[in-house]
Design a protein around this motif. Structure first.
Motif, mmCIF file in Angstrom:
data_model
loop_
_atom_site.group_PDB
_atom_site.id
_atom_site.type_symbol
_atom_site.label_atom_id
_atom_site.label_comp_id
_atom_site.label_asym_id
_atom_site.label_seq_id
_atom_site.Cartn_x
_atom_site.Cartn_y
_atom_site.Cartn_z
ATOM 1 N N ILE A 32 0.824 -1.211 0.000
ATOM 2 C CA ILE A 32 0.000 0.000 0.000
ATOM 3 C C ILE A 32 0.859 1.262 0.000
ATOM 4 C CG2 ILE A 32 -1.574 1.348 1.471
ATOM 5 C CD1 ILE A 32 -2.963 -1.302 2.175
ATOM 6 N N ARG A 33 2.041 1.180 0.608
ATOM 7 C CA ARG A 33 2.909 2.356 0.720
ATOM 8 C C ARG A 33 3.796 2.579 -0.512
ATOM 9 N NH1 ARG A 33 4.561 0.505 6.820
ATOM 10 N NH2 ARG A 33 2.683 1.280 7.875
ATOM 11 N N LYS A 34 3.675 1.721 -1.530
ATOM 12 C CA LYS A 34 4.523 1.858 -2.706
ATOM 13 C C LYS A 34 3.978 2.906 -3.679
ATOM 14 C CE LYS A 34 6.688 -2.704 -2.569
ATOM 15 N NZ LYS A 34 6.917 -3.985 -3.274
ATOM 16 N N GLN A 35 4.840 3.318 -4.607
ATOM 17 C CA GLN A 35 4.534 4.428 -5.493
ATOM 18 C C GLN A 35 3.377 4.128 -6.441
ATOM 19 O OE1 GLN A 35 6.064 7.433 -5.323
ATOM 20 N NE2 GLN A 35 4.528 8.146 -6.797
ATOM 21 N N TYR A 36 3.280 2.893 -6.930
ATOM 22 C CA TYR A 36 2.230 2.597 -7.901
ATOM 23 C C TYR A 36 0.837 2.726 -7.291
ATOM 24 C CZ TYR A 36 1.506 -2.124 -5.954
ATOM 25 O OH TYR A 36 1.207 -3.183 -5.144
ATOM 26 N N VAL A 37 0.721 2.544 -5.984
ATOM 27 C CA VAL A 37 -0.568 2.723 -5.323
ATOM 28 C C VAL A 37 -0.945 4.209 -5.293
ATOM 29 C CG1 VAL A 37 -1.838 2.392 -3.163
ATOM 30 C CG2 VAL A 37 -0.261 0.637 -3.957
ATOM 31 N N LEU A 38 0.037 5.074 -5.005
ATOM 32 C CA LEU A 38 -0.215 6.520 -5.024
ATOM 33 C C LEU A 38 -0.609 6.973 -6.425
ATOM 34 C CD1 LEU A 38 2.771 7.757 -2.812
ATOM 35 C CD2 LEU A 38 0.391 7.423 -2.137
ATOM 36 N N THR A 39 0.028 6.387 -7.441
ATOM 37 C CA THR A 39 -0.306 6.738 -8.817
ATOM 38 C C THR A 39 -1.726 6.306 -9.158
ATOM 39 O OG1 THR A 39 2.020 6.452 -9.437
ATOM 40 C CG2 THR A 39 0.397 6.461 -11.215
ATOM 41 N N ALA A 40 -2.105 5.118 -8.751
ATOM 42 C CA ALA A 40 -3.463 4.632 -9.018
ATOM 43 C C ALA A 40 -4.497 5.506 -8.327
ATOM 44 C CB ALA A 40 -3.586 3.181 -8.558
ATOM 45 N N ARG A 41 -4.217 5.915 -7.111
ATOM 46 C CA ARG A 41 -5.147 6.799 -6.405
ATOM 47 C C ARG A 41 -5.227 8.162 -7.076
ATOM 48 N NH1 ARG A 41 -3.010 5.272 -0.314
ATOM 49 N NH2 ARG A 41 -4.350 3.418 0.001
ATOM 50 N N ALA A 42 -4.084 8.650 -7.571
ATOM 51 C CA ALA A 42 -4.073 9.960 -8.235
ATOM 52 C C ALA A 42 -4.877 9.956 -9.527
ATOM 53 C CB ALA A 42 -2.631 10.376 -8.524
ATOM 54 N N LYS A 43 -5.001 8.774 -10.149
ATOM 55 C CA LYS A 43 -5.795 8.666 -11.369
ATOM 56 C C LYS A 43 -7.289 8.647 -11.083
ATOM 57 C CE LYS A 43 -2.339 6.241 -14.177
ATOM 58 N NZ LYS A 43 -2.024 4.987 -14.916
ATOM 59 N N GLY A 44 -7.680 8.643 -9.821
ATOM 60 C CA GLY A 44 -9.085 8.688 -9.453
ATOM 61 C C GLY A 44 -9.731 7.347 -9.240
ATOM 62 N N LEU A 45 -8.945 6.264 -9.176
ATOM 63 C CA LEU A 45 -9.521 4.941 -8.929
ATOM 64 C C LEU A 45 -10.057 4.843 -7.511
ATOM 65 C CD1 LEU A 45 -6.878 2.607 -10.623
ATOM 66 C CD2 LEU A 45 -9.044 3.407 -11.579
ATOM 67 N N SER A 46 -11.123 4.098 -7.341
ATOM 68 C CA SER A 46 -11.696 3.920 -6.004
ATOM 69 C C SER A 46 -10.749 3.115 -5.130
ATOM 70 C CB SER A 46 -13.046 3.211 -6.096
ATOM 71 O OG SER A 46 -12.881 1.891 -6.586
ATOM 72 N N GLU A 47 -10.881 3.290 -3.835
ATOM 73 C CA GLU A 47 -10.002 2.587 -2.901
ATOM 74 C C GLU A 47 -10.180 1.075 -3.009
ATOM 75 O OE1 GLU A 47 -6.919 2.652 -0.182
ATOM 76 O OE2 GLU A 47 -7.845 4.310 -1.288
ATOM 77 N N ARG A 48 -11.384 0.641 -3.275
ATOM 78 C CA ARG A 48 -11.643 -0.795 -3.419
ATOM 79 C C ARG A 48 -10.932 -1.356 -4.653
ATOM 80 N NH1 ARG A 48 -15.478 -4.189 -1.374
ATOM 81 N NH2 ARG A 48 -16.035 -6.001 -2.622
ATOM 82 N N LYS A 49 -10.982 -0.598 -5.767
ATOM 83 C CA LYS A 49 -10.323 -1.058 -6.985
ATOM 84 C C LYS A 49 -8.807 -1.039 -6.826
ATOM 85 C CE LYS A 49 -12.278 -0.260 -10.832
ATOM 86 N NZ LYS A 49 -12.850 0.364 -12.063
ATOM 87 N N LYS A 52 -7.484 -4.715 -7.193
ATOM 88 C CA LYS A 52 -6.991 -4.894 -8.552
ATOM 89 C C LYS A 52 -5.482 -4.740 -8.640
ATOM 90 C CE LYS A 52 -7.645 -3.291 -13.315
ATOM 91 N NZ LYS A 52 -8.366 -2.368 -14.210
ATOM 92 N N HIS A 53 -4.914 -3.829 -7.834
ATOM 93 C CA HIS A 53 -3.491 -3.537 -7.947
ATOM 94 C C HIS A 53 -2.668 -4.138 -6.793
ATOM 95 C CE1 HIS A 53 -3.913 -0.693 -11.321
ATOM 96 N NE2 HIS A 53 -5.063 -0.363 -10.756
ATOM 97 N N VAL A 54 -3.164 -4.020 -5.571
ATOM 98 C CA VAL A 54 -2.386 -4.434 -4.405
ATOM 99 C C VAL A 54 -2.507 -5.929 -4.147
ATOM 100 C CG1 VAL A 54 -2.089 -4.120 -1.913
ATOM 101 C CG2 VAL A 54 -2.596 -2.152 -3.371
#
Length: 356
Positions: free
Chosen positions: A245-262, A266-268
């Motif tokens: 959760i603390r990695k960069q790709y998670v911050l990028t996914a959140r910045a793109k507007g993806l929901s926390e559940r997705k 989907k990513h983590v």
């Protein structure tokens, strides 16, 4: 290196590994006192001296001495031949290895039957406990670990951590005694049976009745086995999810507007489950064969744990060596499956790195 070359290399490495384990164990057994020949001789001595041992201490000593002198060499040779110890160790070892190649695990000295048939008769108990323990551990621990990671630092996280660690610190046999006393006819409730995997009238029950009876009997043994395994899987899932959760790709996914559940599922989820997926085959197989002696003894369940203990105590060497060969072979295959699962879960891992 492609997948088939890697599998072939690992299979070829299994042969000397398996041979080495069997050879070392066989060599150690040759120096263990109290083998089947010695036990048979002691039994004969006891019978020979039993009738004269009632006349006091002196008479007892005299009869014991006469018993030790009462077995002639011919009878000793007959006993050795009965158990196959009239042959040199090297000949016995190669005969055993030849049998293993065709999955002939030998004949039990104590049970007077085929070892493989004996193992199969004990498997239902071990599979019942192991299968339920495995699935309940993963089905409860993984969602709980994810929930703890999402709620890091909250009261829920602290309370559940304390709860699973307390369960981990309680030995399974102590918990089993507690469950028997409280729920199985001790000083409190009588909700569950004391022993066995099924009731005596199980064959006469309907299909629903058989399922209900089986679940009724298996509840306490599984509860005693599974509670201690929650902590490791739960905390491993929590810590792995937190790291991802603390990695960069998670911050990028959140910045793109993806929901926390997705973002989470989907990513983590796939990356976080790599340590659990790679250990999945080993845990699945180990749950069948790592039977708990104390749990089986407490609940009067005749499974692999009790068989292994009794075989070692009685020096039933064919059972010891046969089960060792079988479980070592399964363990090597499972280790290979674990490596393949690791590559499947994380395509970045190459077979060249696993082969080193």
């Amino acid at each position: 290196m492609n997948i088939w070359s890697y599998i072939l290399k690992r299979v070829l490495l299994m042969v000397p590994t398996l041979f080495g384990v069997i050879a070392i164990t066989f060599a150690v057994i040759q120096f263990v006192p109290g083998g089947p020949v010695e036990q048979a001789m002691l039994e004969m001595k006891g019978r020979g001296g039993g009738g004269e041992a009632s006349g006091g201490g002196a008479a007892t000593g005299a009869s014991a001495y006469r018993g030790r002198q009462g077995i002639d060499e011919q009878r000793i040779e007959e006993i050795k031949k009965l158990y196959g110890f009239d042959k040199p160790p090297a000949e016995r070892f190669w005969g055993m290895v030849k049998g293993f190649l065709t999955f002939d695990l030998g004949k039990s000295f104590y049970h007077h039957g085929d070892v493989w048939t004996l193992v199969k008769s004990k498997l239902p108990v071990s599979i019942s406990i192991g299968l339920w323990t495995f699935f309940l551990s993963y089905l409860i621990s993984i969602p709980l670990g994810i929930a703890k990671a999402v709620r890091e630092g909250t009261r829920f996280d602290g309370f559940t951590s304390a709860l699973v660690l307390v369960g981990y610190s309680i030995p399974g046999f102590v918990l089993g005694v507690f469950l028997l006393v409280v729920f199985a006819g001790g000083s409190f409730l009588q909700w569950f049976p004391l022993r066995g995997l099924t009731s005596d009238n199980w064959e006469n029950l309907s299909l629903l009745g058989k399922v209900t009876d089986y679940l009724w009997h298996i509840t306490l043994p599984v509860a005693a086995s599974v509670i201690g395994s929650f902590a490791v899987i739960t905390m491993l899932t929590r810590n792995t999810f937190l790291e991802e959760i603390r990695k960069q790709y998670v911050l990028t996914a959140r910045a793109k507007g993806l929901s926390e559940r997705k973002v989470l599922y989907k990513h983590v989820f796939r990356n976080a489950l790599i340590p659990l997926v790679t250990g999945f085959p080993a845990a699945f197989i180990a749950s069948f064969f790592a039977g708990s002696l104390l749990i089986e003894t407490l609940f009067s369940l005749d499974g692999m744990g009790l068989l292994a203990y009794e075989s070692a105590i009685r020096r039933d060497y064919p059972v010891v060596m046969g089960t060792l060969y079988l479980f070592t072979l399964i363990g090597l295959v499972v280790k290979l499956l674990g490596d393949l699962c690791y590559v499947w879960a994380d395509p970045r891992v190459q077979f060249e790195s696993l082969a080193k």
